[in-house]
Every structure is written in structure tokens, then in C-alpha cells.
Design a protein around this motif. Structure first.
Motif, PDB file in Angstrom:
ATOM      1  N   LEU A  71       0.453  -1.468  -0.257  1.00 30.31           N
ATOM      2  CA  LEU A  71       0.067   0.123  -0.009  1.00 30.31           C
ATOM      3  C   LEU A  71       0.844   1.076   0.047  1.00 30.31           C
ATOM      4  O   LEU A  71       1.842   0.863   0.333  1.00 30.31           O
ATOM      5  N   VAL A  72       0.724   2.362  -0.767  1.00 31.62           N
ATOM      6  CA  VAL A  72       0.696   3.386  -0.475  1.00 31.62           C
ATOM      7  C   VAL A  72       0.124   4.328  -0.869  1.00 31.62           C
ATOM      8  O   VAL A  72      -0.744   4.715  -1.914  1.00 31.62           O
ATOM      9  N   GLY A  73       0.116   4.994  -0.257  1.00 36.15           N
ATOM     10  CA  GLY A  73      -0.727   6.252  -0.068  1.00 36.15           C
ATOM     11  C   GLY A  73      -0.136   7.054   0.162  1.00 36.15           C
ATOM     12  O   GLY A  73       1.014   7.215   0.774  1.00 36.15           O
ATOM     13  N   VAL A  74      -0.521   8.476  -0.648  1.00 36.97           N
ATOM     14  CA  VAL A  74      -0.555   9.779  -1.040  1.00 36.97           C
ATOM     15  C   VAL A  74      -1.221  10.965  -0.586  1.00 36.97           C
ATOM     16  O   VAL A  74      -2.481  10.875  -1.405  1.00 36.97           O
ATOM     17  N   ALA A  75      -0.369  11.378   0.000  1.00 33.09           N
ATOM     18  CA  ALA A  75      -2.036  12.716   0.694  1.00 33.09           C
ATOM     19  C   ALA A  75      -1.614  13.810   0.686  1.00 33.09           C
ATOM     20  O   ALA A  75      -0.726  14.598   0.489  1.00 33.09           O
ATOM     21  N   ALA A  76      -2.200  15.182   0.278  1.00 30.69           N
ATOM     22  CA  ALA A  76      -2.171  16.266   0.240  1.00 30.69           C
ATOM     23  C   ALA A  76      -2.381  17.430   1.317  1.00 30.69           C
ATOM     24  O   ALA A  76      -4.112  17.122   0.942  1.00 30.69           O
ATOM     25  N   GLY A  77      -2.243  17.902   1.747  1.00 31.38           N
ATOM     26  CA  GLY A  77      -3.250  18.762   2.803  1.00 31.38           C
ATOM     27  C   GLY A  77      -3.909  17.889   4.050  1.00 31.38           C
ATOM     28  O   GLY A  77      -3.915  16.838   4.277  1.00 31.38           O
ATOM     29  N   ALA A  82      -8.566  10.803   4.894  1.00 30.32           N
ATOM     30  CA  ALA A  82      -9.164   9.898   4.562  1.00 30.32           C
ATOM     31  C   ALA A  82      -7.669   8.634   4.483  1.00 30.32           C
ATOM     32  O   ALA A  82      -7.617   7.381   4.401  1.00 30.32           O
ATOM     33  N   ILE A  83      -6.455   9.243   4.514  1.00 26.41           N
ATOM     34  CA  ILE A  83      -5.413   8.154   3.744  1.00 26.41           C
ATOM     35  C   ILE A  83      -5.159   7.374   4.692  1.00 26.41           C
ATOM     36  O   ILE A  83      -5.448   6.315   5.092  1.00 26.41           O
ATOM     37  N   TYR A  84      -4.396   8.121   6.249  1.00 25.48           N
ATOM     38  CA  TYR A  84      -4.411   7.226   6.992  1.00 25.48           C
ATOM     39  C   TYR A  84      -5.380   6.028   7.460  1.00 25.48           C
ATOM     40  O   TYR A  84      -5.150   5.255   7.650  1.00 25.48           O
ATOM     41  N   LYS A 101       3.274   2.540   2.716  1.00 27.57           N
ATOM     42  CA  LYS A 101       4.364   3.796   2.565  1.00 27.57           C
ATOM     43  C   LYS A 101       4.032   4.946   1.866  1.00 27.57           C
ATOM     44  O   LYS A 101       2.749   4.293   1.692  1.00 27.57           O
ATOM     45  N   PHE A 102       4.095   5.912   2.805  1.00 22.55           N
ATOM     46  CA  PHE A 102       3.000   7.021   3.503  1.00 22.55           C
ATOM     47  C   PHE A 102       3.847   8.175   3.200  1.00 22.55           C
ATOM     48  O   PHE A 102       4.437   8.301   3.892  1.00 22.55           O
ATOM     49  N   ILE A 103       3.282   9.262   3.042  1.00 23.73           N
ATOM     50  CA  ILE A 103       3.369  10.017   1.567  1.00 23.73           C
ATOM     51  C   ILE A 103       2.508  11.331   1.918  1.00 23.73           C
ATOM     52  O   ILE A 103       1.455  11.195   1.291  1.00 23.73           O
ATOM     53  N   TRP A 104       3.141  11.386   2.892  1.00 21.94           N
ATOM     54  CA  TRP A 104       2.618  13.543   3.249  1.00 21.94           C
ATOM     55  C   TRP A 104       2.539  14.815   2.031  1.00 21.94           C
ATOM     56  O   TRP A 104       3.975  15.206   3.038  1.00 21.94           O
ATOM     57  N   ILE A 186      -2.317   2.104  -5.100  1.00 21.95           N
ATOM     58  CA  ILE A 186      -1.732   3.294  -5.017  1.00 21.95           C
ATOM     59  C   ILE A 186      -3.648   4.299  -3.929  1.00 21.95           C
ATOM     60  O   ILE A 186      -4.154   4.199  -4.887  1.00 21.95           O
ATOM     61  N   ALA A 187      -3.600   4.512  -3.274  1.00 21.69           N
ATOM     62  CA  ALA A 187      -3.852   5.295  -2.887  1.00 21.69           C
ATOM     63  C   ALA A 187      -4.302   6.753  -2.409  1.00 21.69           C
ATOM     64  O   ALA A 187      -2.627   7.653  -1.928  1.00 21.69           O
ATOM     65  N   THR A 188      -5.032   8.060  -3.018  1.00 22.88           N
ATOM     66  CA  THR A 188      -4.764   9.247  -3.173  1.00 22.88           C
ATOM     67  C   THR A 188      -5.911  10.041  -2.415  1.00 22.88           C
ATOM     68  O   THR A 188      -6.771   9.577  -2.581  1.00 22.88           O
ATOM     69  N   CYS A 189      -5.092  11.382  -2.267  1.00 21.95           N
ATOM     70  CA  CYS A 189      -6.617  12.311  -1.535  1.00 21.95           C
ATOM     71  C   CYS A 189      -6.035  13.116  -1.442  1.00 21.95           C
ATOM     72  O   CYS A 189      -5.035  14.127  -0.568  1.00 21.95           O
ATOM     73  N   GLY A 190      -6.826  14.167  -2.117  1.00 23.83           N
ATOM     74  CA  GLY A 190      -6.534  15.711  -2.134  1.00 23.83           C
ATOM     75  C   GLY A 190      -6.818  16.563  -2.502  1.00 23.83           C
ATOM     76  O   GLY A 190      -8.554  16.461  -2.789  1.00 23.83           O
ATOM     77  N   PRO A 191      -6.853  17.699  -3.438  1.00 26.48           N
ATOM     78  CA  PRO A 191      -7.892  19.112  -4.300  1.00 26.48           C
ATOM     79  C   PRO A 191      -8.249  18.310  -5.292  1.00 26.48           C
ATOM     80  O   PRO A 191      -7.691  16.915  -5.579  1.00 26.48           O
ATOM     81  N   HIS A 192      -8.761  18.946  -5.845  1.00 27.55           N
ATOM     82  CA  HIS A 192      -9.824  18.044  -7.863  1.00 27.55           C
ATOM     83  C   HIS A 192      -8.423  17.969  -8.272  1.00 27.55           C
ATOM     84  O   HIS A 192      -8.446  17.070  -9.336  1.00 27.55           O
ATOM     85  N   SER A 193      -7.634  19.088  -8.452  1.00 26.50           N
ATOM     86  CA  SER A 193      -5.963  18.789  -9.084  1.00 26.50           C
ATOM     87  C   SER A 193      -5.280  18.357  -8.788  1.00 26.50           C
ATOM     88  O   SER A 193      -4.807  16.899  -9.974  1.00 26.50           O
TER      89      SER A 193
END
Length: 223
Positions: A71-77, A82-84, A101-104, A186-193
């Protein structure tokens, strides 16, 4: 009281998983969230009591169709909440968090203070935690380890100029998983862009690692 206002918040933990506490993080902007912040600041206390009406939950708990995959989680802000949840669900299912792997991605490492307990838990489970800070401050080096950070002595914090190259980030994770012979989620959460760029990066690079299965999970704060 504001009976006709509704505000969707993402739950970080539920009472059954956090000693009876329901925890949600939100950013104070304007309206009710600003009033809540002012109420807390004016109280001069660390906590205040308020009455709320909770409805929900909506949607579903994070679910991994391939629980044995890396699992690779990539979060923005604030998307970190949600990724946690994916990582906590992984641990609840007694799967190995250490392979993950947890990427913030954030602008200011001051945010690490309110999320320090969760980051400490991830590190204690052996998870690879990386913080990418997109705004550099005068007098600070271009990169430094968590040993210099007051909230977590083992965090890897990297300063980068501008926004991260998400296409390169995704490609590197896919290649690493392929070399290790691991399927990957790969899990992701952040702004629309941000979500759009992550979705595009996974879509365009997954064909480069045909030997493994690639799954993509996207969470977004929409109402």
C-alpha cells in the motif's frame, strides 16, 4: 446554534477504535468553522464543550480488494485524514503495515503537530513515512531528517521547490514494487487538481510494469 448548516467532515477514528472517542479534523476557514476556532481561542482553554448533531456516516470504510498488496498512500494537505484510514484498516485486518509507504505533501511542517500521534503510530508499525514540504523557509536546509523535528525523531522530511512531480513519484513506486515482485495499491486524497494528476500518473505508467497488479483508490472531499 446553526440548525440549518451542514458540514461534511472526514472521520479519522471511531469510538470503537479510539477508546470511545470520535475524532475528525477540519480546517477553519469561514462560517461555522471560523466560529468554532474563535470560540476555542476566546475560551483560553485547550478544549470547549459544544452540542452537535451527527448524521451519517456516508460512503463506506476504506476497503482494499488486494489486502496483501503493498500500500502506497499519497495525501495532500488535509487529505491525510482519508489516507490514514487505509493504514488503520490494514492494521485492523492484521496485515503487514511495514511493507507500506505513507507520503504526505504539505506546505508547512507546523501541521505535523496535530497529526503527530498518528505519524508516531505509523512509524511504530514499521511503515515508511515521508513528508514532502513544498514551501521552503529562509534559514533552513534543503532537506533534513526527523531527528531535527520536535514531533517525531524518525520522520524523513524533504523540502522541495514548487509542486512535486507526481508522475515521477508514481513511476518510481511502480518500478520499486515491480522489482520486489509486489502487487501495489496506490491510494490518494487531496484537492481536485491533485487527484486528477495522480489518477493520470497511475493510468499512464501502469503499463510499464505489466508483471504486477496495480490498483488505484481515490478519495475526495466533495458534497
Amino acid at each position: 446554534y446553526y440548525p440549518w448548516q451542514s458540514h461534511p467532515f472526514t472521520l479519522l477514528t471511531t469510538p470503537e477504535h479510539d477508546d470511545g472517542y470520535l475524532v475528525a479534523y477540519f480546517k477553519a476557514k469561514k462560517g461555522i468553522t471560523k466560529l468554532l476556532l474563535e470560540k476555542l481561542l476566546f475560551s483560553t482553554k485547550s478544549a470547549v464543550n459544544i452540542r452537535v448533531l451527527i448524521e451519517g456516516p456516508y460512503g463506506a470504510n476504506p476497503h482494499l480488494e488486494q489486502p496483501n498488496s503493498k500500500l502506497v498512500g499519497v495525501a495532500a494537505g488535509l487529505g491525510v485524514t482519508a489516507i490514514y484510514s487505509y493504514f488503520s484498516q490494514l492494521a485492523k485486518a492484521q496485515n503487514i503495515v511495514a511493507r507500506s509507504k505513507f507520503i504526505w505533501i504539505l506546505r508547512n511542517t507546523d501541521h505535523l503537530s496535530w497529526f503527530s500521534n498518528e505519524l508516531d503510530w505509523l512509524k511504530s508499525e514499521g511503515c515508511n513515512v515521508t513528508i514532502l514540504r513544498t514551501k521552503r523557509y529562509l534559514g533552513e536546509s534543503s532537506s533534513y531528517s526527523g531527528s531535527e523535528h520536535p514531533f517525531n525523531k524518525e520522520l524523513c522530511i524533504q523540502n522541495i521547490d514548487g509542486r512535486p512531480d507526481l508522475d515521477q513519484l508514481v513511476l518510481e513506486e511502480l518500478i520499486t514494487a515491480s522489482k520486489e515482485g509486489d502487487d501495489i495499491v496506490i491510494a490518494t486524497c487531496g484537492p481536485h487538481s491533485f487527484n486528477y494528476e495522480m489518477r493520470t500518473a497511475v493510468s499512464e505508467n501502469m503499463s510499464k510494469v505489466p508483471a504486477i497488479n496495480v490498483d488505484f483508490k481515490e478519495e475526495s472531499f466533495t458534497w
